[in-house]
Motif scaffolding. Structure first.
Motif, PDB file in Angstrom:
ATOM      1  N   ALA A  68       0.846  -1.131  -0.040  1.00  0.00           N
ATOM      2  CA  ALA A  68      -0.039   0.156   0.242  1.00  0.00           C
ATOM      3  C   ALA A  68       0.737   1.348  -0.081  1.00  0.00           C
ATOM      4  CB  ALA A  68      -0.969   0.064   1.373  1.00  0.00           C
ATOM      5  N   ALA A  69       1.948   1.494   0.885  1.00  0.00           N
ATOM      6  CA  ALA A  69       2.679   2.403   0.741  1.00  0.00           C
ATOM      7  C   ALA A  69       3.374   2.716  -0.524  1.00  0.00           C
ATOM      8  CB  ALA A  69       3.852   2.384   2.083  1.00  0.00           C
ATOM      9  N   ALA A  70       3.913   1.712  -1.092  1.00  0.00           N
ATOM     10  CA  ALA A  70       4.815   1.398  -2.391  1.00  0.00           C
ATOM     11  C   ALA A  70       3.668   2.136  -3.572  1.00  0.00           C
ATOM     12  CB  ALA A  70       5.374   0.221  -2.791  1.00  0.00           C
ATOM     13  N   SER A  71       2.494   1.550  -3.465  1.00  0.00           N
ATOM     14  CA  SER A  71       1.340   2.271  -4.078  1.00  0.00           C
ATOM     15  C   SER A  71       1.255   3.534  -4.495  1.00  0.00           C
ATOM     16  CB  SER A  71       0.158   1.301  -4.202  1.00  0.00           C
ATOM     17  OG  SER A  71       0.504   0.075  -4.528  1.00  0.00           O
ATOM     18  N   LEU A  72       1.098   4.119  -3.067  1.00  0.00           N
ATOM     19  CA  LEU A  72       0.733   5.538  -2.573  1.00  0.00           C
ATOM     20  C   LEU A  72       1.869   6.360  -3.264  1.00  0.00           C
ATOM     21  CD1 LEU A  72      -1.197   7.360  -1.489  1.00  0.00           C
ATOM     22  CD2 LEU A  72      -0.070   7.249   0.778  1.00  0.00           C
ATOM     23  N   ILE A  73       3.206   5.967  -3.017  1.00  0.00           N
ATOM     24  CA  ILE A  73       4.331   6.682  -3.391  1.00  0.00           C
ATOM     25  C   ILE A  73       4.307   6.692  -4.812  1.00  0.00           C
ATOM     26  CG2 ILE A  73       6.691   6.713  -3.582  1.00  0.00           C
ATOM     27  CD1 ILE A  73       6.658   5.658  -0.363  1.00  0.00           C
ATOM     28  N   GLY A  74       4.179   5.574  -5.385  1.00  0.00           N
ATOM     29  CA  GLY A  74       4.164   5.591  -7.015  1.00  0.00           C
ATOM     30  C   GLY A  74       2.920   6.469  -7.593  1.00  0.00           C
ATOM     31  N   LEU A  75       1.970   6.322  -6.834  1.00  0.00           N
ATOM     32  CA  LEU A  75       0.709   7.385  -7.367  1.00  0.00           C
ATOM     33  C   LEU A  75       1.045   8.825  -7.297  1.00  0.00           C
ATOM     34  CD1 LEU A  75      -2.266   7.392  -8.414  1.00  0.00           C
ATOM     35  CD2 LEU A  75      -2.948   7.560  -5.999  1.00  0.00           C
ATOM     36  N   VAL A  76       1.760   9.143  -6.160  1.00  0.00           N
ATOM     37  CA  VAL A  76       2.069  10.466  -6.110  1.00  0.00           C
ATOM     38  C   VAL A  76       3.296  10.951  -6.877  1.00  0.00           C
ATOM     39  CG1 VAL A  76       3.617  12.096  -4.525  1.00  0.00           C
ATOM     40  CG2 VAL A  76       1.740  10.641  -3.345  1.00  0.00           C
ATOM     41  N   ILE A  77       4.076   9.936  -7.483  1.00  0.00           N
ATOM     42  CA  ILE A  77       5.200  10.363  -8.564  1.00  0.00           C
ATOM     43  C   ILE A  77       4.425  10.434  -9.695  1.00  0.00           C
ATOM     44  CG2 ILE A  77       7.188   9.238  -9.513  1.00  0.00           C
ATOM     45  CD1 ILE A  77       7.998   7.932  -7.051  1.00  0.00           C
ATOM     46  N   VAL A  78       3.561   9.651 -10.109  1.00  0.00           N
ATOM     47  CA  VAL A  78       3.015   9.828 -11.474  1.00  0.00           C
ATOM     48  C   VAL A  78       1.964  10.970 -11.309  1.00  0.00           C
ATOM     49  CG1 VAL A  78       1.138   8.856 -12.831  1.00  0.00           C
ATOM     50  CG2 VAL A  78       2.770   7.360 -11.917  1.00  0.00           C
ATOM     51  N   ALA A  79       1.613  11.410 -10.341  1.00  0.00           N
ATOM     52  CA  ALA A  79       0.619  12.720 -10.466  1.00  0.00           C
ATOM     53  C   ALA A  79       1.496  13.797 -10.579  1.00  0.00           C
ATOM     54  CB  ALA A  79      -0.133  12.664  -8.928  1.00  0.00           C
ATOM     55  N   ALA A  80       2.651  13.867  -9.837  1.00  0.00           N
ATOM     56  CA  ALA A  80       3.586  14.843  -9.891  1.00  0.00           C
ATOM     57  C   ALA A  80       4.261  15.044 -11.327  1.00  0.00           C
ATOM     58  CB  ALA A  80       4.602  14.688  -8.714  1.00  0.00           C
ATOM     59  N   ALA A  81       4.485  14.052 -11.977  1.00  0.00           N
ATOM     60  CA  ALA A  81       4.819  13.936 -13.475  1.00  0.00           C
ATOM     61  C   ALA A  81       3.804  14.444 -14.345  1.00  0.00           C
ATOM     62  CB  ALA A  81       5.380  12.619 -13.925  1.00  0.00           C
ATOM     63  N   LEU A  82       2.637  14.175 -13.961  1.00  0.00           N
ATOM     64  CA  LEU A  82       1.543  14.712 -14.879  1.00  0.00           C
ATOM     65  C   LEU A  82       1.358  15.891 -14.674  1.00  0.00           C
ATOM     66  CD1 LEU A  82      -0.798  11.583 -14.845  1.00  0.00           C
ATOM     67  CD2 LEU A  82       0.503  12.223 -16.934  1.00  0.00           C
ATOM     68  N   LEU A  83       1.265  16.469 -13.621  1.00  0.00           N
ATOM     69  CA  LEU A  83       1.056  17.860 -13.175  1.00  0.00           C
ATOM     70  C   LEU A  83       2.095  18.672 -13.697  1.00  0.00           C
ATOM     71  CD1 LEU A  83      -0.757  20.054 -11.563  1.00  0.00           C
ATOM     72  CD2 LEU A  83       0.840  19.375  -9.690  1.00  0.00           C
ATOM     73  N   ARG A  84       3.430  18.445 -13.802  1.00  0.00           N
ATOM     74  CA  ARG A  84       4.630  19.027 -14.380  1.00  0.00           C
ATOM     75  C   ARG A  84       4.454  19.070 -15.936  1.00  0.00           C
ATOM     76  NH1 ARG A  84       9.956  20.996 -13.307  1.00  0.00           N
ATOM     77  NH2 ARG A  84      10.503  21.562 -15.353  1.00  0.00           N
ATOM     78  N   GLY A  85       3.956  18.098 -16.611  1.00  0.00           N
ATOM     79  CA  GLY A  85       3.676  17.727 -17.985  1.00  0.00           C
ATOM     80  C   GLY A  85       2.437  18.996 -18.400  1.00  0.00           C
ATOM     81  N   TRP A  86       1.521  18.834 -17.368  1.00  0.00           N
ATOM     82  CA  TRP A  86       0.319  19.790 -17.783  1.00  0.00           C
ATOM     83  C   TRP A  86       0.736  21.367 -17.888  1.00  0.00           C
ATOM     84  CZ3 TRP A  86      -4.462  19.995 -19.646  1.00  0.00           C
ATOM     85  CH2 TRP A  86      -4.999  21.027 -19.369  1.00  0.00           C
ATOM     86  N   HIS A  87       1.632  21.764 -16.749  1.00  0.00           N
ATOM     87  CA  HIS A  87       1.988  23.092 -16.615  1.00  0.00           C
ATOM     88  C   HIS A  87       2.754  23.462 -17.800  1.00  0.00           C
ATOM     89  CE1 HIS A  87       0.607  24.352 -12.697  1.00  0.00           C
ATOM     90  NE2 HIS A  87       0.931  23.416 -12.238  1.00  0.00           N
ATOM     91  N   ASP A  88       3.640  22.527 -18.023  1.00  0.00           N
ATOM     92  CA  ASP A  88       4.630  22.850 -19.582  1.00  0.00           C
ATOM     93  C   ASP A  88       3.728  22.958 -20.514  1.00  0.00           C
ATOM     94  OD1 ASP A  88       6.873  22.829 -17.878  1.00  0.00           O
ATOM     95  OD2 ASP A  88       7.443  20.755 -18.265  1.00  0.00           O
ATOM     96  N   TRP A  89       2.779  22.306 -20.683  1.00  0.00           N
ATOM     97  CA  TRP A  89       1.719  22.198 -21.972  1.00  0.00           C
ATOM     98  C   TRP A  89       1.093  23.547 -21.947  1.00  0.00           C
ATOM     99  CZ3 TRP A  89      -3.361  22.353 -22.878  1.00  0.00           C
ATOM    100  CH2 TRP A  89      -3.837  22.191 -24.259  1.00  0.00           C
ATOM    101  N   ILE A  90       0.703  23.940 -20.673  1.00  0.00           N
ATOM    102  CA  ILE A  90      -0.020  25.148 -20.834  1.00  0.00           C
ATOM    103  C   ILE A  90       0.912  26.447 -21.027  1.00  0.00           C
ATOM    104  CG2 ILE A  90      -1.073  26.748 -19.316  1.00  0.00           C
ATOM    105  CD1 ILE A  90      -3.042  24.624 -19.872  1.00  0.00           C
ATOM    106  N   GLU A  91       2.102  26.464 -20.672  1.00  0.00           N
ATOM    107  CA  GLU A  91       3.223  27.260 -20.822  1.00  0.00           C
ATOM    108  C   GLU A  91       3.418  27.198 -22.373  1.00  0.00           C
ATOM    109  OE1 GLU A  91       5.605  30.738 -20.417  1.00  0.00           O
ATOM    110  OE2 GLU A  91       4.098  29.661 -19.016  1.00  0.00           O
ATOM    111  N   LEU A  92       3.524  26.295 -23.202  1.00  0.00           N
ATOM    112  CA  LEU A  92       3.756  26.113 -24.447  1.00  0.00           C
ATOM    113  C   LEU A  92       2.360  26.701 -25.367  1.00  0.00           C
ATOM    114  CD1 LEU A  92       5.143  25.015 -26.943  1.00  0.00           C
ATOM    115  CD2 LEU A  92       3.973  23.053 -26.915  1.00  0.00           C
ATOM    116  N   LYS A  93       1.252  26.567 -24.772  1.00  0.00           N
ATOM    117  CA  LYS A  93       0.099  27.119 -25.406  1.00  0.00           C
ATOM    118  C   LYS A  93       0.032  28.851 -25.275  1.00  0.00           C
ATOM    119  CE  LYS A  93      -1.304  23.686 -27.440  1.00  0.00           C
ATOM    120  NZ  LYS A  93      -1.189  23.329 -28.918  1.00  0.00           N
TER     121      LYS A  93
END
Length: 78
Positions: free
Chosen positions: A9-34
């Motif tokens: 459960a802890a490993a899954s939660l950590i993995g979910l946080v990492i994926v969410a952070a990466a997606l959020l970073r990508g979203w911000h970069d995409w918004i900046e590009l637009k």
């Protein structure tokens, strides 16, 4: 000590946080590009002609093609 379900459960939660952070970073970069693309479009372009004029020419060309295709479909020679 630690049960395997707690570790999983802890490993899954950590993995979910990492994926969410990466997606959020990508979203911000995409918004900046637009945002940069919009700023670039707003700048006056001296070398290119009017986009509206080009669109009208293209529309007229498409209408002419449609007339030719309709004539071909009905068997009329142009």
């Amino acid at each position: 000590m630690f049960e395997p379900t707690v570790i999983i459960a802890a490993a899954s939660l950590i993995g979910l946080v990492i994926v969410a952070a990466a997606l959020l970073r990508g979203w911000h970069d995409w918004i900046e590009l637009k945002r940069i693309e919009l700023e670039r479009e707003e700048a006056p372009q001296k070398d290119t002609g009017s986009a509206m004029g080009a669109a009208r020419i293209e529309l007229a060309d498409l209408r002419e093609r449609i007339k030719k295709l309709e004539a071909i479909a009905s068997g009329v020679d142009l």
